[in-house]
Design an enzyme around this catalytic site. Sequence first.
Site, short mmCIF file in Angstrom:
data_model
loop_
_atom_site.label_atom_id
_atom_site.label_comp_id
_atom_site.label_asym_id
_atom_site.label_seq_id
_atom_site.Cartn_x
_atom_site.Cartn_y
_atom_site.Cartn_z
N HIS A 48 0.79 -1.23 0.00
CA HIS A 48 0.00 0.00 0.00
C HIS A 48 0.82 1.28 0.00
CE1 HIS A 48 0.94 -0.05 4.30
NE2 HIS A 48 0.65 1.24 4.30
C1 UD1 Z 1 -1.89 5.69 5.53
C2 UD1 Z 1 -0.59 6.17 6.17
C3 UD1 Z 1 0.40 5.01 6.18
C4 UD1 Z 1 -0.20 3.78 6.85
C5 UD1 Z 1 -1.52 3.44 6.16
C6 UD1 Z 1 -2.18 2.25 6.80
C7 UD1 Z 1 -0.08 8.55 5.81
C8 UD1 Z 1 0.76 9.51 5.06
N1 UD1 Z 1 0.01 7.25 5.43
O1 UD1 Z 1 -1.59 5.37 4.18
O2 UD1 Z 1 1.54 5.39 6.91
O3 UD1 Z 1 0.70 2.70 6.71
O4 UD1 Z 1 -2.39 4.57 6.24
O5 UD1 Z 1 -3.17 1.73 5.95
O6 UD1 Z 1 -0.78 8.95 6.72
N2 UD1 Z 1 -8.57 5.07 0.55
C9 UD1 Z 1 -9.84 4.58 0.38
N3 UD1 Z 1 -10.57 4.31 1.51
C10 UD1 Z 1 -10.12 4.54 2.76
C11 UD1 Z 1 -8.82 5.08 2.92
C12 UD1 Z 1 -8.07 5.33 1.81
O7 UD1 Z 1 -10.29 4.35 -0.73
O8 UD1 Z 1 -10.83 4.25 3.74
C13 UD1 Z 1 -7.73 5.34 -0.65
C14 UD1 Z 1 -7.94 6.71 -1.23
O9 UD1 Z 1 -7.79 6.65 -2.60
C15 UD1 Z 1 -6.79 7.51 -0.65
C16 UD1 Z 1 -5.70 6.46 -0.63
O10 UD1 Z 1 -6.37 5.24 -0.30
O11 UD1 Z 1 -6.47 8.62 -1.38
C17 UD1 Z 1 -4.60 6.71 0.36
O12 UD1 Z 1 -5.16 6.87 1.66
P1 UD1 Z 1 -4.36 7.68 2.79
O13 UD1 Z 1 -5.07 7.58 4.09
O14 UD1 Z 1 -4.00 9.03 2.30
O15 UD1 Z 1 -2.99 6.89 2.92
P2 UD1 Z 1 -2.72 5.31 3.06
O16 UD1 Z 1 -2.09 4.86 1.82
O17 UD1 Z 1 -3.90 4.55 3.56
#
Ligand code: UD1
Length: 357
Positions: A203
């Site tokens: 991820h």
């Molecule tokens: C975040 C943390 C990472 C952690 C991870 C655990 C930061 C910078 N990164 O990364 O350190 O290891 O969480 O999972 O804070 N999305 C969805 N549904 C959700 C959440 C996310 O579809 O419920 C998708 C969206 O497209 C979003 C992308 O995932 O833009 C990234 O989500 P984000 O929370 O920004 O970062 P993670 O990659 O989950």
Amino acid sequence: MKRILTIVGARPQFIKAAAISHMIRDTYHTELHEDILHTGQHYDDAMSGQFFTELDIPLPKYNLGVGSGSHGRQTGMMMSGIEEVLQNNQYDGVLVYGDTNSTMAGALAAAKLHIPVYHVEAGLRSFNRNMPEEINRVVADHVSSLLFAPTQTAIRNLQKEGFTEKEIIFSGDVMYDNVLHYSSIALQKIKPILDTYVLATLHRDFNTDNKERLQHILSALNAIANQLKTNIVFPMHPRTRKCIDSMNLAPFSNFIHIIEPLSYLETLAALQRCSLVLTDSGGLQKEANFCQKYCVVLRPETEWVELVESGAAVLADADEEKIVDAASRLWGQSPNVNTHFGKGTAAKIIVESILAT
Ligand code: UD1
């Protein structure tokens, strides 16, 4: 009675918060009151809601519903919401976990209001400032009053950055508390996914958003599945699914089973039953070891250097040859549990230290 606000937002934080919330509820509820604030960074049920139900975590008193967005926008919205809650209520301290945008937003908002910040998983460093997590953890550490270090390496990192003995507390790793508590419950409650399989997760933005790296990792998975004739179970983070779709990167070997993100108990059961772990997650590297599974790390470096030094984890980056080679070598074998992560008493140490300040 001391009152703290715990700030969570992303999947691994719900799991870490469970250990401490339970400790407060079961043993220290007459001395410590905890409210939970969810930033809303993760919002899908598979990434958020199911953890609260399964781990019996008190429902968040506040949910900011911030959702996804650019780093600046997401962090800014969190800070503004957290600040409002802190200004309208009386808290003696703010508890933050790990290294996500929610961690940094919570730490900064509280520190600017002169409210003590307690950072769980302090002192970890990848020394790679291209990772948003590295920036988040450095900032969070430097505005914290109590730094709960999970390992001696974390303590040394903090000492090098000028922190004193008074501020740093060796707690051990709170995820180890959870593995000890939930492992047998998970095996009892969760049915096996398949007979034998490798467990893979991916991820990190530098793997998912970079077509070349993503392609190399996916070809490595295909090669492992075909060469070792093994199933690979691949619970997919929503970000990874979106990237694979938009880059048109399928098809996968029939041995690769892409499934929805797993719950915590499903993950623990899968870890105990798998024959190897491939991941770019930080938490899963440790949990693999606590469940005595080898881990091939799909990153160039790791904060959990103890695992690499003991041979329990191998850094293979996005290098197809290295990944396949490490997987073939380690598949089906079992490392010892690393002794550097404490005794599974992190939650107790953390709560008692907060009460002692
Ligand atoms: C975040 C943390 C990472 C952690 C991870 C655990 C930061 C910078 N990164 O990364 O350190 O290891 O969480 O999972 O804070 N999305 C969805 N549904 C959700 C959440 C996310 O579809 O419920 C998708 C969206 O497209 C979003 C992308 O995932 O833009 C990234 O989500 P984000 O929370 O920004 O970062 P993670 O990659 O989950």
